[in-house]
Design an enzyme around this catalytic site. Structure first.
Site, PDB file in Angstrom:
ATOM      1  N   ASN A   9       7.150  28.865  41.969  1.00  0.00           N
ATOM      2  CA  ASN A   9       6.116  28.418  41.033  1.00  0.00           C
ATOM      3  C   ASN A   9       5.225  27.426  41.778  1.00  0.00           C
ATOM      4  O   ASN A   9       5.625  26.293  42.013  1.00  0.00           O
ATOM      5  CB  ASN A   9       6.784  27.752  39.818  1.00  0.00           C
ATOM      6  CG  ASN A   9       5.764  27.159  38.865  1.00  0.00           C
ATOM      7  OD1 ASN A   9       4.555  27.358  39.023  1.00  0.00           O
ATOM      8  ND2 ASN A   9       6.243  26.431  37.867  1.00  0.00           N
ATOM      9  N   TRP A  10       4.047  27.899  42.164  1.00  0.00           N
ATOM     10  CA  TRP A  10       3.169  27.061  42.985  1.00  0.00           C
ATOM     11  C   TRP A  10       2.412  26.016  42.166  1.00  0.00           C
ATOM     12  O   TRP A  10       1.693  25.200  42.731  1.00  0.00           O
ATOM     13  CB  TRP A  10       2.169  27.949  43.747  1.00  0.00           C
ATOM     14  CG  TRP A  10       2.810  28.833  44.782  1.00  0.00           C
ATOM     15  CD1 TRP A  10       4.146  28.874  45.110  1.00  0.00           C
ATOM     16  CD2 TRP A  10       2.160  29.797  45.625  1.00  0.00           C
ATOM     17  NE1 TRP A  10       4.354  29.812  46.103  1.00  0.00           N
ATOM     18  CE2 TRP A  10       3.151  30.386  46.438  1.00  0.00           C
ATOM     19  CE3 TRP A  10       0.833  30.215  45.769  1.00  0.00           C
ATOM     20  CZ2 TRP A  10       2.860  31.369  47.377  1.00  0.00           C
ATOM     21  CZ3 TRP A  10       0.549  31.209  46.705  1.00  0.00           C
ATOM     22  CH2 TRP A  10       1.549  31.766  47.502  1.00  0.00           C
ATOM     23  N   GLU A  94       6.432  21.856  31.744  1.00  0.00           N
ATOM     24  CA  GLU A  94       5.118  21.200  31.872  1.00  0.00           C
ATOM     25  C   GLU A  94       4.144  21.746  30.829  1.00  0.00           C
ATOM     26  O   GLU A  94       3.297  21.001  30.313  1.00  0.00           O
ATOM     27  CB  GLU A  94       4.594  21.375  33.311  1.00  0.00           C
ATOM     28  CG  GLU A  94       5.381  20.491  34.286  1.00  0.00           C
ATOM     29  CD  GLU A  94       5.498  21.028  35.700  1.00  0.00           C
ATOM     30  OE1 GLU A  94       4.712  21.909  36.100  1.00  0.00           O
ATOM     31  OE2 GLU A  94       6.414  20.562  36.421  1.00  0.00           O
ATOM     32  N   GLU A 164      15.808  24.822  33.634  1.00  0.00           N
ATOM     33  CA  GLU A 164      15.192  23.773  34.450  1.00  0.00           C
ATOM     34  C   GLU A 164      15.316  22.430  33.720  1.00  0.00           C
ATOM     35  O   GLU A 164      14.490  22.113  32.858  1.00  0.00           O
ATOM     36  CB  GLU A 164      13.709  24.075  34.678  1.00  0.00           C
ATOM     37  CG  GLU A 164      13.450  25.397  35.363  1.00  0.00           C
ATOM     38  CD  GLU A 164      12.067  25.431  36.010  1.00  0.00           C
ATOM     39  OE1 GLU A 164      12.017  25.430  37.249  1.00  0.00           O
ATOM     40  OE2 GLU A 164      11.057  25.415  35.290  1.00  0.00           O
ATOM     41  N   GLY A 170      10.750  18.094  40.219  1.00  0.00           N
ATOM     42  CA  GLY A 170       9.855  17.289  41.035  1.00  0.00           C
ATOM     43  C   GLY A 170      10.334  15.868  41.270  1.00  0.00           C
ATOM     44  O   GLY A 170       9.595  15.019  41.759  1.00  0.00           O
ATOM     45  N   GLY A 231       9.824  24.965  42.765  1.00  0.00           N
ATOM     46  CA  GLY A 231       8.504  24.342  42.798  1.00  0.00           C
ATOM     47  C   GLY A 231       8.156  23.912  44.213  1.00  0.00           C
ATOM     48  O   GLY A 231       7.719  24.705  45.050  1.00  0.00           O
ATOM     49  N   GLY A 232       8.379  22.640  44.513  1.00  0.00           N
ATOM     50  CA  GLY A 232       7.970  22.058  45.801  1.00  0.00           C
ATOM     51  C   GLY A 232       8.365  22.881  47.021  1.00  0.00           C
ATOM     52  O   GLY A 232       7.541  23.116  47.920  1.00  0.00           O
TER      53      GLY A 232
HETATM   54  P1  13P Z   1      10.590  21.466  41.777  1.00  0.00           P
HETATM   55  O1  13P Z   1      11.347  22.499  42.555  1.00  0.00           O
HETATM   56  O2  13P Z   1       9.385  20.936  42.493  1.00  0.00           O
HETATM   57  O3  13P Z   1      11.482  20.399  41.228  1.00  0.00           O
HETATM   58  O4  13P Z   1       9.978  22.241  40.494  1.00  0.00           O
HETATM   59  C1  13P Z   1      10.796  23.062  39.748  1.00  0.00           C
HETATM   60  C2  13P Z   1       9.953  23.805  38.783  1.00  0.00           C
HETATM   61  O5  13P Z   1       9.389  23.227  37.874  1.00  0.00           O
HETATM   62  C3  13P Z   1       9.789  25.243  38.971  1.00  0.00           C
HETATM   63  O6  13P Z   1       9.198  25.842  37.872  1.00  0.00           O
END
Ligand code: 13P
Length: 247
Positions: A9-10, A94, A164, A170, A231-232
């Site tokens: 997920n960018w 989010e 999640e 994050g 994510g990251g």
């Molecule tokens: P991170 O891997 O940056 O914690 O993000 C997870 C995420 O929200 C993937 O949808």
């Protein structure tokens, strides 16, 4: 059988050039044949990404519950399909927190995706205060009851759920492998109770929240953890590819 899946997920990151370099970079890597890879770039780049992707599914981070029409700023499933998207996220924390997507909206998106034969990853997960008061199982079960578990057994077959925990997204703070497996085991149990064993076994349950090459092996070792929504660590070729080799 659930699939092994690594999904990137960018979020709202990368220029068009950076995104295309990343998709080309990932496409050139050797990915285990039993691992499904998907990425969710900014919707602006869906068409471009689909053109350059090889062996990678392209998805959108969000889509409308409505058909084409007067909905300024929104993107319909028909539009995303027309540029090569095959899957979309529903209910990322989010979207729930910043854009106030409520249970009814998410349910409508689930129904729209089903009616358009569009795959989706349904996201769920508890905020920190819920984890601290120890009611995370009830909280996540409610999220699923409210917006996903109205589907029929046939519709639930082979669906994808991402757990999640909001406090791990994050933040660099990952759920322990026990915390992840415990939630995933319960999610599968609820599906078995609500539907049946066959449906429960067919659903892929992904973990998301500060998942990276250094902790993925341990998390993915959980028998009910079928992969990750990343994510990251999905923003660079090496880390993302390493995750596909972490099962
Ligand atoms: P991170 O891997 O940056 O914690 O993000 C997870 C995420 O929200 C993937 O949808």
């Amino acid at each position: 059988m659930a699939n092994k899946i690594i999904a990137g997920n960018w979020k709202m990151n990368l220029s068009a050039k950076e995104a295309m370099d990343l998709i080309k970079g990932i496409s050139q890597q050797e990915i285990p044949s039993d691992v499904k890879v998907m990425v969710f770039p900014s919707a602006l780049y869906t068409g471009l990404a689909a053109t350059f992707a090889e062996g990678i599914e392209i998805g959108v981070q969000n889509f409308s519950e409505n058909d084409n029409g007067a909905y300024t700023g929104e993107i319909s499933i028909a539009q995303t399909k027309s540029v090569g998207a095959t899957i979309g996220l529903i209910g990322h924390s989010e979207r729930r927190a910043y854009y106030k997507e409520d249970h009814a909206t998410l349910k409508a998106k689930v129904d729209k995706a089903i009616s358009e034969n569009f795959d989706f990853i349904f996201c769920c997960g508890e905020p920190l205060f819920i984890r601290e008061e120890g009611s995370e199982l009830q909280f996540v079960q409610q999220q699923l009851d409210d917006s996903l578990f109205h589907l029929s057994a046939e519709q639930m077959m082979n669906k994808i759920i991402a757990y999640e925990p909001v406090w791990a997204i994050g933040t660099g703070k990952t759920a322990t492998s026990e915390q992840a497996e415990d939630m995933h085991r319960n999610i599968r149990l609820w599906i078995a109770e609500k539907y049946n064993e066959q449906v429960a076994k067919s659903v892929s349950i992904l973990y998301g929240g500060s998942c990276k090459p250094s902790n993925a092996k341990e998390i993915f070792a959980g028998p009910n953890v079928d992969g990750g929504l990343i994510g990251g660590a999905s923003l660079n070729v090496e880390d993302f590819t390493a995750l596909t080799h972490s099962f």
